[in-house]
Each structure stands twice: as structure tokens, then as C-alpha cells.
Write a protein that holds these residues in place. Structure first.
Motif, PDB file in Angstrom:
ATOM      1  N   UNK A 180       9.438   4.305   8.922  1.00  0.00           N
ATOM      2  CA  UNK A 180      10.422   5.042   8.128  1.00  0.00           C
ATOM      3  C   UNK A 180       9.863   5.291   6.729  1.00  0.00           C
ATOM      4  N   UNK A 181      10.396   6.342   6.091  1.00  0.00           N
ATOM      5  CA  UNK A 181      10.011   6.673   4.717  1.00  0.00           C
ATOM      6  C   UNK A 181      11.068   6.104   3.777  1.00  0.00           C
ATOM      7  N   UNK A 182      10.661   5.176   2.927  1.00  0.00           N
ATOM      8  CA  UNK A 182      11.569   4.585   1.948  1.00  0.00           C
ATOM      9  C   UNK A 182      11.247   5.137   0.562  1.00  0.00           C
ATOM     10  N   UNK A 183      12.245   5.238  -0.296  1.00  0.00           N
ATOM     11  CA  UNK A 183      12.017   5.809  -1.633  1.00  0.00           C
ATOM     12  C   UNK A 183      10.918   5.072  -2.384  1.00  0.00           C
ATOM     13  N   UNK A 184      10.100   5.840  -3.098  1.00  0.00           N
ATOM     14  CA  UNK A 184       9.014   5.246  -3.882  1.00  0.00           C
ATOM     15  C   UNK A 184       9.597   4.417  -5.022  1.00  0.00           C
ATOM     16  N   UNK A 185       8.952   3.296  -5.313  1.00  0.00           N
ATOM     17  CA  UNK A 185       9.398   2.410  -6.380  1.00  0.00           C
ATOM     18  C   UNK A 185       8.696   2.753  -7.683  1.00  0.00           C
ATOM     19  N   UNK A 186       9.300   2.331  -8.770  1.00  0.00           N
ATOM     20  CA  UNK A 186       8.727   2.595 -10.097  1.00  0.00           C
ATOM     21  C   UNK A 186       7.407   1.849 -10.261  1.00  0.00           C
ATOM     22  N   UNK A 187       6.413   2.527 -10.817  1.00  0.00           N
ATOM     23  CA  UNK A 187       5.089   1.944 -10.986  1.00  0.00           C
ATOM     24  C   UNK A 187       4.998   1.170 -12.302  1.00  0.00           C
ATOM     25  N   UNK A 188       4.214   0.104 -12.262  1.00  0.00           N
ATOM     26  CA  UNK A 188       3.993  -0.706 -13.468  1.00  0.00           C
ATOM     27  C   UNK A 188       3.118   0.067 -14.438  1.00  0.00           C
ATOM     28  N   UNK A 189       3.470   0.069 -15.717  1.00  0.00           N
ATOM     29  CA  UNK A 189       2.731   0.805 -16.738  1.00  0.00           C
ATOM     30  C   UNK A 189       1.864  -0.094 -17.606  1.00  0.00           C
ATOM     31  N   UNK A 190       1.964  -1.403 -17.435  1.00  0.00           N
ATOM     32  CA  UNK A 190       1.181  -2.315 -18.269  1.00  0.00           C
ATOM     33  C   UNK A 190      -0.286  -2.357 -17.869  1.00  0.00           C
ATOM     34  N   UNK A 191      -1.061  -3.182 -18.571  1.00  0.00           N
ATOM     35  CA  UNK A 191      -2.488  -3.327 -18.276  1.00  0.00           C
ATOM     36  C   UNK A 191      -2.877  -4.795 -18.175  1.00  0.00           C
ATOM     37  N   UNK A 327       1.303  -2.919  -3.953  1.00  0.00           N
ATOM     38  CA  UNK A 327       0.854  -1.523  -3.952  1.00  0.00           C
ATOM     39  C   UNK A 327       2.018  -0.572  -4.166  1.00  0.00           C
ATOM     40  N   UNK A 328       3.207  -0.916  -3.665  1.00  0.00           N
ATOM     41  CA  UNK A 328       4.369  -0.052  -3.856  1.00  0.00           C
ATOM     42  C   UNK A 328       4.730   0.076  -5.340  1.00  0.00           C
ATOM     43  N   UNK A 329       4.347  -0.895  -6.153  1.00  0.00           N
ATOM     44  CA  UNK A 329       4.610  -0.852  -7.590  1.00  0.00           C
ATOM     45  C   UNK A 329       3.375  -0.425  -8.386  1.00  0.00           C
ATOM     46  N   UNK A 330       2.340   0.048  -7.698  1.00  0.00           N
ATOM     47  CA  UNK A 330       1.138   0.488  -8.389  1.00  0.00           C
ATOM     48  C   UNK A 330       0.253  -0.641  -8.867  1.00  0.00           C
ATOM     49  N   UNK A 331       0.402  -1.838  -8.310  1.00  0.00           N
ATOM     50  CA  UNK A 331      -0.411  -2.997  -8.688  1.00  0.00           C
ATOM     51  C   UNK A 331      -1.488  -3.203  -7.635  1.00  0.00           C
ATOM     52  N   UNK A 332      -2.724  -3.373  -8.074  1.00  0.00           N
ATOM     53  CA  UNK A 332      -3.832  -3.568  -7.146  1.00  0.00           C
ATOM     54  C   UNK A 332      -4.087  -5.056  -6.944  1.00  0.00           C
ATOM     55  N   UNK A 333      -4.497  -5.406  -5.735  1.00  0.00           N
ATOM     56  CA  UNK A 333      -4.831  -6.796  -5.384  1.00  0.00           C
ATOM     57  C   UNK A 333      -6.290  -6.838  -4.979  1.00  0.00           C
TER      58      UNK A 333
END
Length: 419
Positions: A180-191, A327-333
Motif C-alpha cells: 500500500x501507498x502511505x502518506x510521506x512523512x516529514x523529513x528531518x532538516x538537521x545535520x 528512511x521514511x524521515x530522510x535519515x540514513x543508516x
């Protein structure tokens, strides 16, 4: 991935719906006639797989020609009593397996075999054109003039776009895997960056250099121990029965029911642990996370009891869950070697093998200690990731928090019944 499948994925990517595609697993409780329909569908899907494999191998052995995927799809069009998209999905799966094996052979792994085994049942797949949602029910088409398979959707999936559905047999029952396609979550803007030290007693220890969070993993450990003890009782009882007896069938059914229940409990606990870790990263604006790779720890021989705990330690599962949730929040592991991180003194740099949960430096002149060993490990992973080495006299987290994963009580799940 086959070339045709890769091209299809590229085309889909151009018109992809905004959001994240996730898989939902739904247990099914069929009525007798519905179970027979599902069994017939999977038998026909197995016939498709066997036909594709036989034709592909036959043309090579007889004519020295490998039939490509597009030609195979054209040749088998309209020949089976399942939806055409199911036939195409099975062909794509076969060619993906075949090309992956060919690549492994080119790399020198000749022990891998090309697809060769005939199937009695095979996982059936429905793509978008074979899926219809009507009044909260999922209608799965089975081809021309064939009754569809209808399944009631759980409320959490109502209104979501469905990309693909698979009918899967697992242990003693049918499951539906729904993409299923779920709404995209807000991405983290910090560093900011953080590090994670996975453990068997304490599931995850996180630090950003300023704070640390130790997530207890004893609940997961107790569930695995319960699984081992109960399976031992089942296996002992089953070994005393005769094959085909009613007693054996009842014991096997009870064993599979228990495995389904304990599997759901373990999965729920793993999700709870990783959710706590993700929430902690979001609160601190973490953009990149380094996680230690404890593969070397599992290779040590420390006795059968410890080896069993290490063998059943699901750090790979936790890492996969963390990766997709972050990854859904734009955070890399990123995975990093953790050798020596839990035993290297942050003050003098000397390595000391640790026996307890509290770190103690082996150098009498240094005397550093009274800090949780896993916090030292997480800080060491962060030091290696940022500086490339262990720095002497590095500053440790000033505040260390301890938490237990919040899990639901057993029996609060909901069964999904077929229409």
C-alpha cells in the motif's frame, strides 16, 4: 532484476504516487470453499512456474537458445486459469531468480543452482489491474468467468492506494501481503549524527555525544526463551507419535498456532524497540545514524547456551526495521565495524575485555569506570564514524536514560476474516 522488469519499474517511477510503499501482512481465516478456491489458485500458479521453467530449459538443451522474458510472456498469454497479471508476475520472478543465479556463477559461486524444482503450490500475485476495492472488501480477480477471491480489508487500509497483493501460505494458514501507498512523512532538516550499539541484553543503545538512551531487550530475550522451551515440549511429544495419526495432527496444529502467536509477539516487540529509537532520533534532529555490526561476536564459541542466544539474536531484523523507518524521515543508516568499541577506554585508550554491564578499565593508573558498557560502545562507534579512530580523553554523554519498550498485552490483536 530482469531488464524488462527494470524498465517497468522505471516507467512506474515516473508516475509514482506521492508517498511510501509499505507491505501490510494480514492473516486470513477462510471458510472451507474459500480455502479450496485459494488452494486452486496457488496450484494454477504453480503450473505457470513449472511451465515457464520447463520451456526455458527445454529450448536451451535442444536448441542452445535462452528465451527472453518478453517472448515467454507473449507465448503463455491466455493459457492459464488465473489473472494475466499473476502469470506475468510469476514469469518476472522466474527470470529474476535465473539472472541472479547467472550473476553469482560469473562471480565464482557455482554451487548455486538455476531454478529446477517443480512446485505443487506457488505464491499468487495480483497487480493493480486485478485488484478492486468495494465496500471495504478487497476483490481479487481470477481471470475470465472465474469467481473472484474476496477479503475484508482492515480499517487501517481503507482509503489507501493498493499497488500489489500476494496470497501466501505460512505454516498452517493463508496470509495476504498487501503493498500500500502511505502518506510521506516529514523529513528531518538537521545535520546531527548519532550512533547505535546493538546488544542482546540491551537491544539498542543510542548516543549523539550529548545524551544516551539504553533500550532494554530483556522482553525480546524472554520471548525467545519461551519459544525454545515450548518447542522442546512440542517436539518431544510429536516424536512419540506415529505419522498420520490424529494425535500427531493435533500436536502439529497446536505447534503452528503457538509459532504464529509467539512470532507476532516477537515482531511487535521489535517494532516497539525500533519505534523508540526512531522517535529519539527525530526529537534531536538526527540526519545520519551509524550502527555497529556485531557479526564477529556471533562467530565466537562461548558454550552452547550462549551460542544459542547469539544465534537467535535478531540484530539483522532490528537493523532492517530501523533502516526503513529512518528512511521514511530522510535519515540514513550506515553500518560500521564495532570491533573494540565496548572495551576501549575513552580516557587512556587501553582495551580491556569486559565481564559485566559496567565498564572498568584494566589500567590501574587510569582507573576509569562506573559507566554502562553499552554507552561506551555507542560512544566508541560514534568516535570511529566521525574521527576515524578512538580519541583519547573523549567526552561521554552527560545524561543516560534507560527505557523499556512499550508493548501491548497478549490477546489485543484483531483477526481478519474473509468475506
Amino acid at each position: 532484476m530482469s531488464q524488462l522488469k527494470r524498465n517497468t519499474a522505471v516507467k512506474k517511477g515516473r508516475n509514482q504516487t506521492q508517498g511510501d510503499v509499505l507491505a501490510e501482512k494480514i492473516p486470513l481465516h477462510f471458510k472451507p470453499h474459500e480455502e479450496e478456491m485459494a488452494r486452486d489458485i496457488q496450484r494454477e500458479s504453480a503450473r505457470v512456474w513449472n511451465t515457464v521453467m520447463t520451456i526455458h530449459r527445454l529450448f536451451w538443451f535442444k536448441y542452445g537458445v535462452w528465451i527472453d522474458e518478453a517472448m515467454m510472456k507473449e507465448f503463455l498469454k491466455g493459457r492459464f486459469n488465473v489473472h494475466s497479471q499473476d502469470v506475468q508476475a510469476i514469469i518476472e520472478t522466474y527470470y529474476e531468480c535465473w539472472e541472479r543465479t547467472r550473476k553469482l556463477h560469473e562471480e565464482g559461486h557455482t554451487e548455486w543452482r538455476y531454478p529446477w524444482r517443480l512446485k505443487r503450490f506457488f505464491t499468487s500475485t495480483w497487480k493493480v489491474t486485478g485488484i478492486t476495492v468495494e465496500d471495504g472488501y478487497l476483490r481479487l480477480s481470477n481471470g475470465w468467468r472465474k469467481p473472484p477471491l474476496k477479503v475484508k480489508l482492515p480499517e487501517r487500509l481503507n482509503g489507501l492506494a493498493i499497488k500489489q497483493v500476494q496470497l501466501v501460505w505460512r505454516r498452517n494458514g493463508y496470509w495476504l501481503h498487501v503493498a500500500v501507498v502511505k502518506p510521506a512523512l516529514e523529513k528531518v532538516q538537521g545535520d546531527a549524527v548519532a550512533a547505535i550499539d546493538p546488544g542482546e541484553v540491551h537491544a539498542l543503545t543510542l548516543t549523539d555525544g550529548q545524551e544516551a538512551l539504553v533500550i532494554n531487550g530483556r522482553h525480546l530475550r524472554s520471548l525467545r526463551r519461551l519459544r525454545n522451551k515450548t518447542l522442546r515440549k512440542f517436539q518431544k511429544a510429536i516424536s512419540r507419535t506415529k505419522k498420520g495419526s490424529n494425535r500427531r495432527r493435533k500436536l502439529l496444529a497446536a505447534k503452528y498456532r503457538f509459532l504464529n502467536w509467539i512470532g507476532a509477539q516477537i515482531s511487535h516487540a521489535e517494532h516497539a524497540v525500533t519505534k523508540m529509537a526512531v522517535d529519539w532520533c527525530l526529537e534531536r534532529g538526527i540526519k545520519k545514524v551509524y550502527i555497529g555490526d556485531p557479526q564477529g561476536v556471533r562467530e565466537r564459541d562461548c558454550g552452547r547456551h550462549h551460542n544459542q542466544r547469539m544465534g537467535q539474536w535478531s540484530f539483522g531484523r532490528l537493523r532492517d526495521l530501523l533502516e526503513y523507518k529512518l528512511k521514511r524521515h530522510g535519515i540514513t543508516l550506515e553500518k560500521i565495524e564495532e570491533r573494540g568499541t565496548s572495551g576501549t577506554c575513552p580516557l587512556c585508550g587501553k582495551y580491556t575485555k569486559q565481564a559485566g554491564r559496567i565498564y572498568r578499565c584494566g589500567d590501574r593508573e587510569c582507573g576509569f569506570g562506573e559507566v554502562h558498557r553499552d554507552v561506551i560502545g555507542a560512544a566508541g562507534i560514534l568516535d570511529l564514524a566521525v574521527n576515524g579512530r578512538f580519541t583519547l580523553g573523549r567526552k561521554l554523554p552527560e545524561m543516560v536514560s534507560y527505557a523499556r519498550p512499550v508493548v501491548l498485552a497478549p490477546g489485543q490483536g484483531h483477526n481478519i476474516k474473509a468475506a
